[in-house]
Design a protein around this motif. Sequence first.
Motif, PDB file in Angstrom:
ATOM      1  N   PHE A 146      10.449   7.926  11.879  1.00 23.16           N
ATOM      2  CA  PHE A 146      11.884   8.585  11.855  1.00 23.16           C
ATOM      3  C   PHE A 146      12.400   8.950  13.274  1.00 23.16           C
ATOM      4  O   PHE A 146      11.577   9.877  13.914  1.00 23.16           O
ATOM      5  CB  PHE A 146      11.918   9.519  10.780  1.00 23.16           C
ATOM      6  CG  PHE A 146      11.592   9.154   9.617  1.00 23.16           C
ATOM      7  CD1 PHE A 146      12.350   8.586   8.567  1.00 23.16           C
ATOM      8  CD2 PHE A 146      10.512   9.467   9.148  1.00 23.16           C
ATOM      9  CE1 PHE A 146      12.104   8.131   7.434  1.00 23.16           C
ATOM     10  CE2 PHE A 146       9.971   9.093   7.732  1.00 23.16           C
ATOM     11  CZ  PHE A 146      10.873   8.546   6.966  1.00 23.16           C
ATOM     12  N   SER A 211      17.228  15.404  12.471  1.00 27.18           N
ATOM     13  CA  SER A 211      17.350  14.064  12.108  1.00 27.18           C
ATOM     14  C   SER A 211      18.716  13.521  12.281  1.00 27.18           C
ATOM     15  O   SER A 211      19.415  14.158  12.556  1.00 27.18           O
ATOM     16  CB  SER A 211      16.920  13.858  10.690  1.00 27.18           C
ATOM     17  OG  SER A 211      17.664  14.499   9.885  1.00 27.18           O
ATOM     18  N   ASN A 217      16.805  12.990   5.900  1.00 24.72           N
ATOM     19  CA  ASN A 217      15.945  13.999   5.456  1.00 24.72           C
ATOM     20  C   ASN A 217      15.473  13.910   4.156  1.00 24.72           C
ATOM     21  O   ASN A 217      14.140  14.409   4.027  1.00 24.72           O
ATOM     22  CB  ASN A 217      16.933  15.247   5.892  1.00 24.72           C
ATOM     23  CG  ASN A 217      17.094  15.777   7.254  1.00 24.72           C
ATOM     24  OD1 ASN A 217      16.243  15.369   7.991  1.00 24.72           O
ATOM     25  ND2 ASN A 217      17.730  16.678   7.438  1.00 24.72           N
ATOM     26  N   ILE A 220      12.330  11.990   4.169  1.00 23.20           N
ATOM     27  CA  ILE A 220      11.307  12.390   4.819  1.00 23.20           C
ATOM     28  C   ILE A 220      10.539  13.593   3.834  1.00 23.20           C
ATOM     29  O   ILE A 220       9.522  13.829   3.870  1.00 23.20           O
ATOM     30  CB  ILE A 220      11.950  13.333   6.278  1.00 23.20           C
ATOM     31  CG1 ILE A 220      12.230  12.165   7.292  1.00 23.20           C
ATOM     32  CG2 ILE A 220      10.562  14.185   6.917  1.00 23.20           C
ATOM     33  CD1 ILE A 220      12.796  12.805   8.533  1.00 23.20           C
ATOM     34  N   CYS A 224       6.808  13.581   2.839  1.00 24.95           N
ATOM     35  CA  CYS A 224       5.932  14.693   2.955  1.00 24.95           C
ATOM     36  C   CYS A 224       5.381  15.463   1.770  1.00 24.95           C
ATOM     37  O   CYS A 224       4.051  15.833   1.664  1.00 24.95           O
ATOM     38  CB  CYS A 224       6.827  16.067   3.653  1.00 24.95           C
ATOM     39  SG  CYS A 224       7.080  15.451   5.223  1.00 24.95           S
TER      40      CYS A 224
END
Length: 518
Positions: A146, A211, A217, A220, A224
């Motif tokens: 990213f 970002s 986001n 992501i 995560c």
Amino acid sequence: MDKKVLDHDVPTEEPVTFHFLAKFYPENAEEELVQEITQHLFFLQVKKQILDEKIYCPPEASVLLASYAVQAKYGDYDPNVHKRGFLAQEELLPKRVINLYQMTPEMWEERITAWYAEHRGRARDEAEMEYLKIAQDLEMYGVNYFAIRNKKGTELLLGVDALGLHIYDPDNRLTPKISFPWNEIRNISYSDKEFTIKPLDKKIDVFKFNSSKLRVNKLILQLCIGNHDLFMRRRKADSLEVQQMKAQAREEKARKQMERQRLAREKQMREEAERTRDELERRLMQLKEEATMANEALMRSEETADLLAEKAQITEEEAKLLAQKAAEAEQEMQRIKATAIRTEEEKRLMEQKVLEAEMLALKMAEESERRAKEADQLKQDLQEARESERRAKQKLLEITSKSSYTSVNSSTTALPTDLPSFNLISESLSFDFKDTDMKRLSMEIEKEKVEYMEKSKHLQEQLNELKTEIEALKLKERETALDILHNENASRGNSKHNTIKKLTLQSTQSRVAFFEEL
């Protein structure tokens, strides 16, 4: 899961194409991919990403992976079936690799087939697992990239994978500049476009990045959370459900292994039986040819014997004729001898008469005067007698010189009576079929482990050998940035795992500070 597919943000035009892919990549595919169908689908996904160049793969490793893909699809290599050109329609290598070398498709196929032939005996699932075990060591395997910016506004790349978070230079997706393993991260959150990472050590300041979009986001954060959860679960004892799945998978694998070994033994014995049968058929054909040649030789010998017998008969008749002629010549010679004897007797009588005439002439000489007329007559008779004597001698010499003798020798030929005999001996073949017990299976599995360690070393040597072999055909001007970066890492001895290990040896505080200073 309750939301309709078309209620999601998907293209509205038809047809709509869906790609069902694994979102989270395993650290160790062999340990984590329990079911065979999961392994197969994940293999197809990773293979496509390598061919589409979403995962960078060096040329020599691409050839090795292609050989395992061929083994998974075609099974064991058979030169009678897999002839030159059988891979012509297959997509096995990234286009970047093909364009990098001055090599024809036939040359690539030859090198792939050379390795493919060494994978003999591997089932589809085994070949696919070997493919994944090599692919999972590639630098870009399982990494989602990213675009982000730090506090200074420096453009960077964030990489999220099964091991943690990595920060990359935008021009180098192979080697991270900073890494944060999941066990060092306590909390992850975002607000609008700003992303916040809180380290496990509360004394260390949080680090933030921005970002490009809010939607990014969300993705992501999902990656995560999912990877962090799996990272921690891998380092704990398996749940009862997972243990049962793994136990079933091990039993199934052991059953399949025993079945494959049984089939391999049967196949080997069948091949040996076929080879023995072919050898016996070859020997039988050879003996038949020898018998045919012997029969032809025997027929020629019989024909020769008949010719010799006929010739012997003709010779015998000629010998009889010559003997008959010799007998006639002998009779003629005896007649000539008898004639010669009679002539000699006449000669002696004539000589005696001459002597008597000479004596009479002497007497008549004394009475010559008295018998003059008788003397003249006697002289004339004497001359005639001598002339007759001369003619008789000449005739005798002529008869003697005309005598000749003829001798003829004849011979017979003996024919051999011994003829060779040929016996065709057929050999019998027996086979014993025995089942292998579990003890032998465990010994074979242990042996396979040792062989695998040796093969890994041999495999690395083969990769280096292939790299050296095709290096001369490389077009340097076609090298991509990733090719150059990979070669630099290889020359330094850097790999995916030891690079991350070196980075994580630094303190978390220093890594956070380094990130903000980029």
